[in-house]
Design an enzyme around this catalytic site. Structure first.
Site, short mmCIF file in Angstrom:
data_model
loop_
_atom_site.label_atom_id
_atom_site.label_comp_id
_atom_site.label_asym_id
_atom_site.label_seq_id
_atom_site.Cartn_x
_atom_site.Cartn_y
_atom_site.Cartn_z
N HIS A 1 70.88 129.99 110.57
CA HIS A 1 71.49 129.24 111.67
C HIS A 1 72.74 128.56 111.15
O HIS A 1 72.85 128.23 109.96
CB HIS A 1 70.48 128.20 112.16
N LYS B 1 61.58 121.26 118.87
CA LYS B 1 61.08 122.64 118.79
C LYS B 1 59.59 122.67 118.47
O LYS B 1 59.02 123.73 118.24
CB LYS B 1 61.88 123.41 117.74
N CYS C 1 73.92 130.40 117.73
CA CYS C 1 74.31 129.65 116.52
C CYS C 1 73.92 130.41 115.26
O CYS C 1 73.48 129.80 114.26
CB CYS C 1 73.70 128.26 116.52
#
Length: 503
Positions: free
Chosen positions: A221, A324, A462
């Site tokens: 990421h 998350k 991303c």
């Protein structure tokens, strides 16, 4: 395939009415983690690592689950009655043991999953971006703000003590969740991105120099690439990409070749947000340590899907984001080994991280408070604690097995869509299904699915280097969580087939 078929195939229980758990008297069930260190007792009082709070202090009952009397609740998110139902979590077969798992047990706790989008039941397949919140988390936030809101650590009054107890109970719960040796190894941050930046600026500035290497796999990421580029520019170190194999796995031969005595840090994800790849972190860490390098693991995509033990991984740093993990946004945690943490200088200055201040000299508080300048996200920690207790009330191995079976069903079902190509086929992976569809751009795919109430992500996620590995600038992504079902996957597939038919 139905949910029942998937569950039966795993040997899981049939679903039905959920029996009530018995809460600890005076302590909300989902705000009371077991004693530290690790324990399977999910009903014992919380403990705290704060020196001002006596060991074994229970989380205050005032940090409750129900909205204050008279509070408007038009969305029906909080059970204002405050009955036993509002205190109960998923059912346990035996007291103190994790509950048997089925997605229905999880879904009944998540209010947003029962809304309509564009006239259709919501199918939330954007879990890689953020997960939805169980009522236990929503109610914990309402309970904190309704009856226990206070700043922490320095107040002598009752509510300050109660808020401090809840905050430090959250730290102990995170340490237990990650398998850390002590709550003092945990630093609260806004999320994975801030945690990585903290390490880059505090540890990186002091330990990186000209000619040093930072190894970063191509699948990372941006949050695990850009901070290292920034600190490398400042210290004249260099960021070295570790290539991928065609199936989306890290090229371990190339990784071994790139390691050298110049390597000071390896930064890698525990699970890829775009390919789902789960690298062999333990083995990669052991190899890096042979060269004296530190290892930072980005656990943002991992912690919701399988158990993590940072001591077994031997990671020097481990970071994750609460949102998350079914918790609120704006809260996350950094784990660091005690010897590494003690040597880290403050990144930010201000309140909370000091011992004494005058205009000639400032002395600092010990870690972890040294790295937590200012007022933290106290309610976020309360919500994170509730989320951890909710998730760990289920049998984690059963959750992992269910998600693996669901991913297998999704892979087979998506293969029936003409022109659809899944990215990555690593054998070890989580339920991240990134794909392209011939004749359709990713944004158009997401807009089409949204008409049917199906939420997926579209764009570069991303993770532009990972997509560039496949010659792409963007793709669509469906990402699974424990509350998703085979029926939802089938709705995704049917909608994509209709899109292809519509041309």
């Amino acid at each position: 395939m139905t949910t029942a078929e998937v569950t039966r195939g795993l040997g899981g229980p049939a679903t039905g009415p959920v029996p009530q758990q018995s809460p600890v008297p005076g302590v909300p069930q989902h705000l009371s983690p077991p004693p530290y260190p690790q324990s399977t007792d999910h009903t014992a009082p919380a403990v705290t690592s704060d020196p001002a709070v006596p060991a074994g202090t229970a989380v205050p009952a005032s940090v409750g689950l129900t909205a204050p009397a008279g509070t408007a609740d038009p969305a029906g998110l909080v059970d204002g009655a405050g009955g036993a139902e509002s205190l109960s979590g998923p059912a346990s077969a035996l007291p103190g043991q994790p509950a048997a798992f089925s997605p229905e047990l999880a879904r009944r706790d998540v209010p947003i999953l029962h809304r309509l989008v564009n006239g259709h039941p919501l199918v939330w397949l954007d879990n890689g971006a953020t997960t939805q919140k169980p009522r236990q988390v929503i109610e914990a936030l309402a309970g904190f703000y309704g009856s226990a809101n206070s700043n922490i650590h320095r107040g002598a009054h009752t509510m300050a003590r109660e808020a401090t107890e809840a905050f430090e109970a959250g730290r102990a719960a995170v340490a237990r969740f990650l398998g850390a040796a002590s709550p003092d190894d945990i630093v609260f941050v806004r999320g994975t991105t801030e945690g990585i930046n903290l390490v880059a600026q505090s540890w990186g500035r002091a330990n990186l120099g000209p000619g040093d290497d930072i190894l970063v796999p191509v699948l990372e990421h941006h949050s695990n690439i850009v901070p290292w580029q920034m600190v490398a520019k400042e210290t004249r170190a260099r960021v070295v990409p570790v290539p991928l194999r065609p199936d989306g796995r890290i090229d371990l031969d190339a990784y071994a070749d790139l390691l050298s005595m110049r390597t000071q840090l390896v930064a890698l994800s525990h699970a890829s947000n775009v390919l789902g790849t789960v690298p062999p972190v333990r083995e990669m860490t052991a190899l890096a340590h042979r060269y004296g390098a530190k290892v930072l693991v980005d656990g943002a995509q991992a912690v919701a899907h399988f158990p993590v033990d940072v001591q077994d991984l031997d990671a020097d740093f481990y970071v994750f984001s609460g949102h998350k993990l079914f918790a609120p946004t704006g809260i996350g945690a950094l784990y660091a080994k005690p010897d590494v943490l003690r040597d880290m200088a403050p990144w930010q200055g201000g309140g909370n991280m000091i011992e004494s201040v005058d205009f000639t000299r400032t002395t600092y508080a010990p870690v972890p408070h040294l790295l937590e300048a200012g007022t933290g996200h106290i309610s976020g920690v309360v919500g994170l604690l509730a989320a951890l207790n909710w998730l760990t009330s289920f049998d984690r191995d059963a959750v992992t097995a269910y998600e693996t079976a669901l991913m297998g069903h999704a892979q087979q079902a998506l293969a029936t869509v003409p022109g659809l190509e899944l990215l990555g086929s690593a054998p070890e992976r989580i339920g991240v299904l990134t794909f392209t569809l011939t004749g359709h751009d990713p944004a158009g795919i997401a807009e089409w699915l949204d008409r049917d109430g199906i939420a997926v992500r579209a764009g570069h996620h991303c993770a532009q280097p990972a997509l560039a590995h496949y010659g792409l600038a963007s793709a669509a992504r469906a990402s699974l969580a424990l509350y998703n079902t085979p029926e939802e996957v089938d709705k995704l597939v049917a909608s994509l087939q209709q899109l292809q038919q519509a041309g």
